[in-house]
Design a protein around this motif. Structure first.
Motif, PDB file in Angstrom:
ATOM      1  N   PHE A 210       0.840  -1.193   0.000  1.00  0.00           N
ATOM      2  CA  PHE A 210       0.000   0.000   0.000  1.00  0.00           C
ATOM      3  C   PHE A 210       0.876   1.244   0.000  1.00  0.00           C
TER       4      PHE A 210
ATOM      5  N   LEU B  77      -2.299   6.539  -5.998  1.00  0.00           N
ATOM      6  CA  LEU B  77      -3.241   5.430  -6.064  1.00  0.00           C
ATOM      7  C   LEU B  77      -3.906   5.380  -7.439  1.00  0.00           C
TER       8      LEU B  77
ATOM      9  N   VAL C 287       7.578   3.978   7.436  1.00  0.00           N
ATOM     10  CA  VAL C 287       7.831   5.406   7.659  1.00  0.00           C
ATOM     11  C   VAL C 287       7.602   6.173   6.360  1.00  0.00           C
TER      12      VAL C 287
ATOM     13  N   LEU D 110       5.574   5.338   4.038  1.00  0.00           N
ATOM     14  CA  LEU D 110       4.114   5.398   3.854  1.00  0.00           C
ATOM     15  C   LEU D 110       3.525   6.557   4.659  1.00  0.00           C
ATOM     16  N   LEU D 111       3.921   6.649   5.938  1.00  0.00           N
ATOM     17  CA  LEU D 111       3.364   7.712   6.779  1.00  0.00           C
ATOM     18  C   LEU D 111       3.753   9.081   6.229  1.00  0.00           C
TER      19      LEU D 111
ATOM     20  N   LEU E 208       1.708   9.883   3.224  1.00  0.00           N
ATOM     21  CA  LEU E 208       0.319  10.165   3.593  1.00  0.00           C
ATOM     22  C   LEU E 208       0.202  11.544   4.234  1.00  0.00           C
ATOM     23  N   PHE E 209       1.186  11.901   5.047  1.00  0.00           N
ATOM     24  CA  PHE E 209       1.101  13.164   5.762  1.00  0.00           C
ATOM     25  C   PHE E 209       1.409  14.358   4.859  1.00  0.00           C
TER      26      PHE E 209
ATOM     27  N   PRO F 241      -0.608  13.033   0.141  1.00  0.00           N
ATOM     28  CA  PRO F 241      -1.400  11.798   0.070  1.00  0.00           C
ATOM     29  C   PRO F 241      -1.800  11.404  -1.351  1.00  0.00           C
TER      30      PRO F 241
ATOM     31  N   GLU G  95      -6.268  17.450  -7.211  1.00  0.00           N
ATOM     32  CA  GLU G  95      -7.635  17.862  -7.524  1.00  0.00           C
ATOM     33  C   GLU G  95      -8.527  16.655  -7.754  1.00  0.00           C
TER      34      GLU G  95
ATOM     35  N   GLY H 116      -7.978  13.721  -6.521  1.00  0.00           N
ATOM     36  CA  GLY H 116      -8.116  13.054  -5.231  1.00  0.00           C
ATOM     37  C   GLY H 116      -9.231  13.642  -4.398  1.00  0.00           C
ATOM     38  N   SER H 117      -9.411  14.951  -4.485  1.00  0.00           N
ATOM     39  CA  SER H 117     -10.375  15.581  -3.591  1.00  0.00           C
ATOM     40  C   SER H 117     -11.819  15.289  -3.972  1.00  0.00           C
TER      41      SER H 117
ATOM     42  N   LYS I 124     -12.782  12.230  -5.100  1.00  0.00           N
ATOM     43  CA  LYS I 124     -13.059  10.799  -4.998  1.00  0.00           C
ATOM     44  C   LYS I 124     -14.040  10.542  -3.867  1.00  0.00           C
TER      45      LYS I 124
ATOM     46  N   PHE J  70     -14.054   8.293  -1.517  1.00  0.00           N
ATOM     47  CA  PHE J  70     -13.502   8.089  -0.179  1.00  0.00           C
ATOM     48  C   PHE J  70     -12.302   8.990   0.030  1.00  0.00           C
TER      49      PHE J  70
END
Lengths: 293, 321, 257
Positions: A225, A233, A268, A270-271, A274-275, A278, A286, A288-289, A291, A293
């Protein structure tokens, strides 16, 4: 030449992470669901291949195929009898459902195979090649080839073929997809079967190198992931690049810093992704926002 | 508290208060006190998770990790540095609070799946650290010789004392949480759960509340972890891995995701299930947990406890009439 | 004319390659009911979302009562006195009718975690006050008899009214209503128009209204602005707008066909 040696092993595990990441991407592209059971498909693939080879004495190639088909069937089962009834539920329930399914797979594997790790013979016998003073296992090349072939194949499938494009349309707008005559249900089903089978292929390929046991799924899944998110993604090439990158980073850490903390590297990363970003390094904020979920 | 809660709380207090007296007099089940102490400790974690997951709608797969941070703070400070247990417990709370805040602020900007993955990743990192920092944590072979809990010369040693201490804490935390969810803050949680956009437009500082409830749930887990460390006097990283975080989710789900009483009942039920009733099925444990979680998440999202309680209540009314 | 409560200065908002708003410059005077009309996709909801802080404009600035608010998170904008409803009814369906309105009082109450968790006397007093005020707003919109029902169980018309009550409970100076009449029948729409006028008259709240129902718009608004492809096409009193040639051509004209 330690560096080259680490590079080889990094590329090998990296290819596996890329395959896991692909599995996430396929399901995500069609349903916008993240399947927390993805890592368990890899574990199951490896252990089933061992079963077909060692217990039923299939020829290795058949064992490989049989394992991929069986896990593909598990993916079918998962979609048909679990996801189909839960797809409209809130995200929270969906997450818990896929986690629950992953625990079921893990628990079943523990029952069948116990807690010991298993190994499988390499796809082709022979001494490792020596390149710049570093040993390259023949199996590593197999892993790498399997991984790359699948990435290339899938990218073409999704960007060129009718089926691939239709599958992508399902996630963008399922209602519209249905109206233009795309069998959305079938596509969702296909995505689960495909991603389960791909995970299994990765599992079989890696087992000769790093063994396989019942509880490897969660960590493999999470690292995969990491690769999927790092690559953005839904992006296949991103997943490949990010998977290889994570694999190399991990193996360099194991080589030069601390082997105990090598598992933490991908986590690490991954975090951090994501932080900080993402949407990944190949994704688009744009998109992503909007989607689901 | 609402009237219904008051009645339930009364029954709860009676049951919890009398339980050890009854159980201790029956030889075959006298060790149930020990099981109930564990159930109480875990209840503290699941009440926190229930607030976070059921009310505020945010998932966390890191509760076992927060419990581990509290437990290891207690363990390390009392064994290596000879600190008094109560002080070690406090430090555990501070450390967990800071870590949870640091992880929570960026994590809770993430939605659904990403949040789950971020907390999952964080939990695994903590697990790896617990395994690797052998000099401090004892690594996979564990940390032994942790002191019991006490303040000054007063030591909590008998199972009875432990039982009443732990369940006293559960009762206090329960009262606090019941009050909290029936207040403006509880309404803000529910609003965030239902529709973040609308909650924010009505003036709720969504990210602030999300972080606060996340930290609160982590603090409860840390406190439970410290109690665990001082009660068992031995720690190993296996108790704070991913499987345990998932078990806490399961405990809350069994009780009904948005039901604080359910969380406690679910926790007691599952603790007895794994420590007592399923003990002979140890190999099946993981599979059974998975199946229970799957069935509940798919078909009874309101939770077993809620369903059974409603059925009983209806039956009672019908029989009474 | 009265002081300007809300001012937009060349506000633009892009979505990818699409310009949802293009250089919108406009002001809303205090104490009026101002309608925004325009065909689907004209940028009406986008404008609401920019003003209420759901997302920031891509460029330009927005002032509320002289304070620049573009780019602020929406809870801060709400705290300044802007409240809104949503096009697709965004009630908290996990709460009762009364609790929904009580949530609207969030900004007007203080109690923190400790006060709430231990039910301190200050919190109890505040809670009583929240309930009292919430009932006042339910009474104002005529839903006081339904206060214990789950919000999701109300028929659509009442849900829309409840959403307005919740927004009013925040004591806004500017209320944004996004298609409040969508899905309502004639009788309900009439009641709604009545309510909107009372909001202005009794509570003194300035109302900004996105609406497709032309009868409602013409009847209850003081001013109308027409958006077309993200730009301001015309503005003025309802009768001025109705007789504006450009408007007739692109909007009313096409509707008449």
């Amino acid at each position: 030449m330690d560096f080259i040696q680490y590079l080889f092993s990094g590329l090998t595990v990296g290819a596996i992470y890329a395959l896991v990441a692909l599995g996430y991407n396929i399901i995500y592209n069609v349903t916008e669901i993240i399947n927390f059971a993805q890592g368990e498909f890899v574990m199951l693939g490896g252990l089933l291949a061992v079963f077909y080879r060692e217990v039923l004495h299939f020829p290795l190639a058949f064992a490989f195929l049989a394992s991929v088909v069986t896990v593909g069937f598990v993916g079918y089962f998962f979609e048909r009898f679990v996801i189909r009834y839960a797809r409209e539920q809130a995200v929270l329930s969906l997450i818990i459902i896929t986690i629950a399914f992953s625990i079921v797979l893990k628990g079943s594997a523990m029952l069948f195979w116990g807690k010991d790790p298993y190994t499988l013979e390499p796809f082709t016998q022979g001494e490792p090649w020596i390149i710049f003073g570093a040993a390259l296992q023949r199996q590593s090349l197999w892993v790498f080839l399997t991984g790359t072939a699948i990435v290339v194949g899938l990218s073409l499938f999704f960007s060129r073929s009718y089926y691939g494009k239709a599958m992508c349309a399902c996630a963008d707008n399922p209602v519209a997809a249905r109206m233009v005559g795309i069998p959305v249900r079938k596509m969702i089903m296909l995505s689960f079967v495909l991603s389960a089978a791909i995970g299994a292929a990765g599992g079989v390929a890696i087992t000769p190198l790093s063994l396989m046991e019942y509880d490897r799924g969660a960590l493999l899944g999470l690292k995969g992931f990491g690769a999927a998110v790092l690559g953005g993604l839904g992006h296949f090439w991103g997943a490949l690049v990010a998977g290889l990158f994570l694999g190399i980073a991990e193996s360099m850490c194991a080589g030069y810093l601390s082997s105990g903390y090598k598992d933490a590297v991908a986590l690490v990363a991954l975090l951090l992704v994501l932080f900080v970003r993402p949407q990944g390094f190949f994704g688009n904020a744009e998109v992503g926002s909007i989607k689901r979920f | 508290m609402r009237k219904k809660d008051r009645i339930v709380f009364l029954f709860f207090s009676l049951f919890v208060g009398l339980f050890p007296l009854v159980v201790a007099s029956i030889k075959a089940v006298s060790h149930y006190i020990d099981v109930m102490i564990f159930a109480g400790i875990f209840s503290l974690v699941s009440i926190g998770l229930c607030l976070l997951m059921g009310y505020a709608g945010q998932i966390s797969l890191a509760q076992a990790a927060f419990m581990g941070i509290g437990a290891y703070c207690s363990g390390i400070l009392t064994t290596h540095y000879g600190w008094p247990s109560s002080l070690a417990l406090m430090v555990g709370l501070v450390v967990t609070g800071v870590v949870a805040y640091g992880v929570g602020v960026p994590s809770l900007k993430l939605k659904g799946h990403y949040l789950a993955m971020a907390t999952l990743g964080f939990g695994m990192i903590v697990h790896i650290v617990l395994n690797e920092e052998v000099e401090l944590t004892g690594g996979p072979s564990g940390l032994v010789g942790i002191s019991g809990l006490g303040i000054g010369n007063f030591q909590i040693s008998s199972p009875f004392a432990w039982y009443y201490l732990v369940w006293g804490c559960v009762a206090t935390v329960m009262l606090f949480s019941l009050n909290l969810v029936r207040s403006r803050i509880g309404r803000a949680f529910l609003a965030i759960h239902a529709d973040e956009r609308a909650a924010q437009a009505m003036g709720v500082d969504v990210s602030n509340y999300k972080v606060k409830v996340f930290v609160l749930s982590a603090l409860l887990a840390s406190f439970a972890g410290s109690l665990y460390a001082h009660y068992v006097e031995f720690l190993n990283p296996g108790s704070f891995g991913l499987m345990w975080s998932i078990k806490f989710v399961l405990m809350v789900m069994v009780g009904g995701i948005q039901n604080l009483w359910g969380a406690v009942i679910g926790t007691v039920f599952l603790t007895f299930l794994s420590n007592e009733w399923l003990h002979f099925l140890a190999d099946f444990e993981v599979l059974i947990y998975g199946l229970i979680l799957l069935v509940i998440a798919m078909f009874i999202p309101q939770g077993l406890v809620t369903v059974v309680a409603t059925k009983l209540l209806k039956k009672g009314l019908r029989d009474g009439a | 004319m009265a002081r300007k409560l809300l001012r937009l200065e060349s506000v633009s908002r892009k979505f990818g390659g699409l310009d949802a708003l293009r250089n919108v410059t406009y002001a809303v005077p205090e104490g009026v009911i101002q309608a925004i009309i325009g065909p689907n996709g004209a940028g009406k909801t986008t404008l609401f979302n920019c003003v209420s802080g759901v997302f920031p404009p891509t460029s330009g600035s927005i002032y509320f009562d002289g304070v620049r608010i573009d780019g602020l998170p929406s809870h801060k904008i709400a705290a300044l006195g802007v409240s809104r409803t949503f096009q697709n009814v965004a009630l908290f369906k996990n709460m009762s009718v009364l609790e929904n309105v009580m949530l609207g009082r969030h900004r007007q109450s203080r109690a923190g975690f400790l006060a709430c968790g231990f039910r301190l006397p200050s919190m109890k007093r505040e809670e009583q006050e929240i309930i009292r005020r919430a009932r006042e707003y339910l009474d104002f919109v005529g839903l006081v008899d339904e206060e214990n029902k789950p919000a999701g169980s109300l028929p659509l018309g009442k849900q829309k009214i409840l959403e307005i009550a919740r927004a009013l409970a925040t004591e806004p100076r500017l209320l944004l209503l996004d298609e409040p009449a969508g899905g309502l029948n004639t009788a309900e729409t009439e009641q709604l128009g009545d309510l909107i006028r009372r909001i202005k008259k009794t509570l003194g709240v300035t109302v900004l209204l996105v609406e497709h129902d032309m009868n409602l718009v013409m009847e209850c608004s003081d001013l109308v602005v027409v958006l077309h492809f993200g730009t301001v096409l015309a503005s003025g009193t309802p009768s001025e707008v109705k007789n504006n040639e450009k408007v007739i051509e692109v909007y009313l004209g096409s509707a008449a066909n």
